[in-house]
Every structure is written in structure tokens, then in C-alpha cells.
Design a protein around this motif. Structure first.
Motif, short mmCIF file in Angstrom:
data_model
loop_
_atom_site.label_atom_id
_atom_site.label_comp_id
_atom_site.label_asym_id
_atom_site.label_seq_id
_atom_site.Cartn_x
_atom_site.Cartn_y
_atom_site.Cartn_z
N LYS A 161 0.79 -1.24 0.00
CA LYS A 161 0.00 0.00 0.00
C LYS A 161 0.82 1.29 0.00
N PRO A 162 1.94 1.34 0.74
CA PRO A 162 2.71 2.60 0.74
C PRO A 162 3.21 2.98 -0.66
N GLY A 163 3.25 2.03 -1.57
CA GLY A 163 3.75 2.29 -2.92
C GLY A 163 2.92 3.28 -3.71
N LEU A 164 1.71 3.54 -3.28
CA LEU A 164 0.86 4.47 -4.04
C LEU A 164 0.86 5.88 -3.46
N ALA A 165 1.51 6.06 -2.32
CA ALA A 165 1.42 7.37 -1.65
C ALA A 165 1.85 8.51 -2.57
N ASN A 166 2.97 8.32 -3.29
CA ASN A 166 3.45 9.39 -4.16
C ASN A 166 2.58 9.56 -5.41
N VAL A 167 1.94 8.47 -5.83
CA VAL A 167 1.02 8.57 -6.96
C VAL A 167 -0.17 9.44 -6.55
N CYS A 211 10.64 11.16 -9.92
CA CYS A 211 11.46 10.04 -9.46
C CYS A 211 10.77 9.22 -8.38
N ALA A 212 10.07 9.92 -7.50
CA ALA A 212 9.42 9.19 -6.41
C ALA A 212 8.37 8.22 -6.97
N VAL A 213 7.59 8.68 -7.94
CA VAL A 213 6.58 7.80 -8.54
C VAL A 213 7.25 6.64 -9.26
N LYS A 214 8.30 6.96 -10.03
CA LYS A 214 9.05 5.90 -10.73
C LYS A 214 9.58 4.86 -9.75
N ASP A 215 10.23 5.35 -8.69
CA ASP A 215 10.82 4.44 -7.70
C ASP A 215 9.74 3.58 -7.04
N ASN A 216 8.66 4.20 -6.68
CA ASN A 216 7.63 3.47 -5.95
C ASN A 216 6.92 2.44 -6.82
N LEU A 217 6.65 2.80 -8.07
CA LEU A 217 5.98 1.83 -8.95
C LEU A 217 6.90 0.68 -9.29
N THR A 218 8.20 0.99 -9.43
CA THR A 218 9.18 -0.06 -9.71
C THR A 218 9.30 -0.99 -8.50
N TRP A 219 9.29 -0.39 -7.34
CA TRP A 219 9.33 -1.17 -6.08
C TRP A 219 8.14 -2.12 -6.01
N MET A 220 6.96 -1.62 -6.36
CA MET A 220 5.77 -2.47 -6.35
C MET A 220 5.90 -3.60 -7.37
C1 LIG Z 1 8.92 6.04 -2.69
O1 LIG Z 1 9.96 6.78 -3.31
C2 LIG Z 1 10.62 7.68 -2.44
C3 LIG Z 1 11.62 8.47 -3.29
O2 LIG Z 1 12.48 7.65 -4.01
C4 LIG Z 1 11.30 6.90 -1.33
O3 LIG Z 1 11.92 7.79 -0.42
C5 LIG Z 1 10.25 6.06 -0.61
O4 LIG Z 1 10.89 5.26 0.36
C6 LIG Z 1 9.51 5.19 -1.59
N1 LIG Z 1 8.46 4.45 -0.92
C7 LIG Z 1 8.25 3.16 -1.15
C8 LIG Z 1 7.14 2.55 -0.40
O5 LIG Z 1 8.94 2.51 -1.92
#
Ligand SMILES: *[C@@H]1O[C@H](CO)[C@@H](O)[C@H](O)[C@H]1NC(C)=O
Ligand SMILES: *[C@@H]1O[C@H](CO)[C@@H](O)[C@H](O)[C@H]1NC(C)=O
Ligand SMILES: *[C@@H]1O[C@H](CO)[C@@H](O)[C@H](O)[C@H]1NC(C)=O
Length: 164
Positions: free
Chosen positions: A106-112, A130-139
Motif C-alpha cells: 500500500k505505501p507504494g501508491l502514496a506518491n502517486v 522520481c518518487a513515482v518511478k521508484d515506488n511503482l518499480t518497487w511495487m
Molecule cells: C517512494 O519513493 C521515495 C523516493 O524515491 C522513497 O523515499 C520512498 O521510500 C519510496 N516508498 C516506497 C514505499 O517505496
């Protein structure tokens, strides 16, 4: 099997059912997962809005093809420079739906959500930072590596508290 020794009343269906199945239905109600009266199907694998729900094993599985499509969509989105607002809402809705099986993501959508907050025009282009890219990639990474199966029994969830 805990069928006889633990039963509970599930009001929406006006039925006495095994307690764990009542818990599961209440969990779906909590998440807003639609379900129909499936009394005669207990113990079988039920397809519910794309998830395979095994009411006996208390598992929800995202089938491999749907899992792969979601991973691809997330990666393509993350690789874009910009997308239209309605596409942000679509990927968020799709991800949100998958949280039935991947609640820890769930935290992966916060920046979206932060990115689209307050925006109205569905056609407006929105940059993918970058935050959206990072988070969606993480998901995408986590979904890809997961078995796609969520075991309800492994978590201590009591969304409605103790029923009285
Ligand atoms: C989302 O991205 C930000 C910026 O890269 C990072 O600080 C944060 O930890 C990320 N959150 C998740 C859940 O991956
Ligand atoms: C996420 O899904 C839940 C139910 O599964 C729903 O209640 C909620 O409104 C959804 N949130 C968004 C932002 O779509
Ligand atoms: C969005 O774009 C489509 C196609 O370009 C157009 O048909 C539609 O009217 C637009 N909608 C808005 C709200 O601008």
C-alpha cells in the motif's frame, strides 16, 4: 478443519457458517470486495473479481497472467516521462485492487496519490517524477517476486473487532 467446533452467524446471508469463513467474508466486506452468497461453493476455488479465493485454505491468489500484466503495466508506467491524469487513476485503481493480495504494498501508491491530488482534467499530462518511478518499480519488483498468494490466516486481522 474447524467446521463444527467454531461457527458464527453472518447476517448479510442470514446463515450460520464456519467462523473462519465468516471472518473471511467480513474481511472482504472491509476491503469492499464484492461477493455473492456462495454457500454451496465452500471449499472450492472461487473466482472473485480476478482473484482465486480458496475458502477452505483461506487464500487469495492473483493468477499468473494477471500478475504478469500488472507487473508489465507498472514497469511501463514507471518508464514513461508523463501520462494523462486518467491513466494515473487507472494504474492506481489497478494497484489498489491488487492490494487485496499484496496489502504490504500500500505505501507504494502514496506518491502517486500525492501527484494527482487536486488535479481535475482527466486529459491533463502529468509528469512522472522520481518518487513515482521508484515506488511503482518497487511495487512491480515485489509483485513479480511474490507467489501471488495471500494467506489470510497468517495475519492478525480483526477489521470489525470482535463480533458480538
Ligand atoms: C517512494 O519513493 C521515495 C523516493 O524515491 C522513497 O523515499 C520512498 O521510500 C519510496 N516508498 C516506497 C514505499 O517505496
Ligand atoms: C481502494 O480499494 C478500496 C476497496 O478495495 C476502496 O474502498 C478504496 O476507495 C480504494 N481507493 C482508491 C483510492 O481507489
Ligand atoms: C480528452 O481527450 C479526448 C481525445 O483527445 C477527447 O475526446 C475528450 O473530449 C477530452 N476530454 C476532456 C475532458 O478534455
Amino acid at each position: 478443519m474447524d467446521v463444527e467446533d467454531s461457527v458464527a452467524y453472518y447476517e448479510p446471508y442470514d446463515q450460520i457458517m464456519p467462523k473462519k469463513q465468516v471472518d473471511l467474508l467480513q474481511l472482504w466486506d472491509f476491503f469492499g470486495v464484492p461477493h455473492e452468497c456462495v454457500k454451496q461453493l465452500w471449499g472450492r476455488v472461487l473466482p472473485i473479481i480476478g482473484f482465486e479465493i480458496n475458502a477452505r485454505a483461506l487464500t487469495a491468489t492473483l493468477p499468473p497472467t494477471l500478475k504478469a500484466e500488472l507487473v508489465t503495466a507498472l514497469r511501463e508506467f514507471a518508464a514513461s516521462r508523463q501520462r494523462r491524469l486518467h491513466e494515473f487513476h487507472e494504474i492506481a485503481g489497478w494497484s489498489n485492487w491488487s492490494f487485496n493480495v499484496f496489502p504490504l504494498l500500500k505505501p507504494g501508491l502514496a506518491n502517486v496519490y500525492a501527484k494527482v491530488a487536486g488535479k481535475k482534467n482527466p486529459n491533463a499530462s502529468v509528469y512522472i517524477n522520481c518518487a513515482v518511478k521508484d515506488n511503482l518499480t518497487w511495487m512491480a519488483d515485489h509483485i513479480e517476486q511474490s507467489s501471488g498468494t495471500f494467506f489470510f490466516e497468517n495475519i492478525d486481522w480483526h477489521p470489525l473487532g470482535d463480533a458480538d
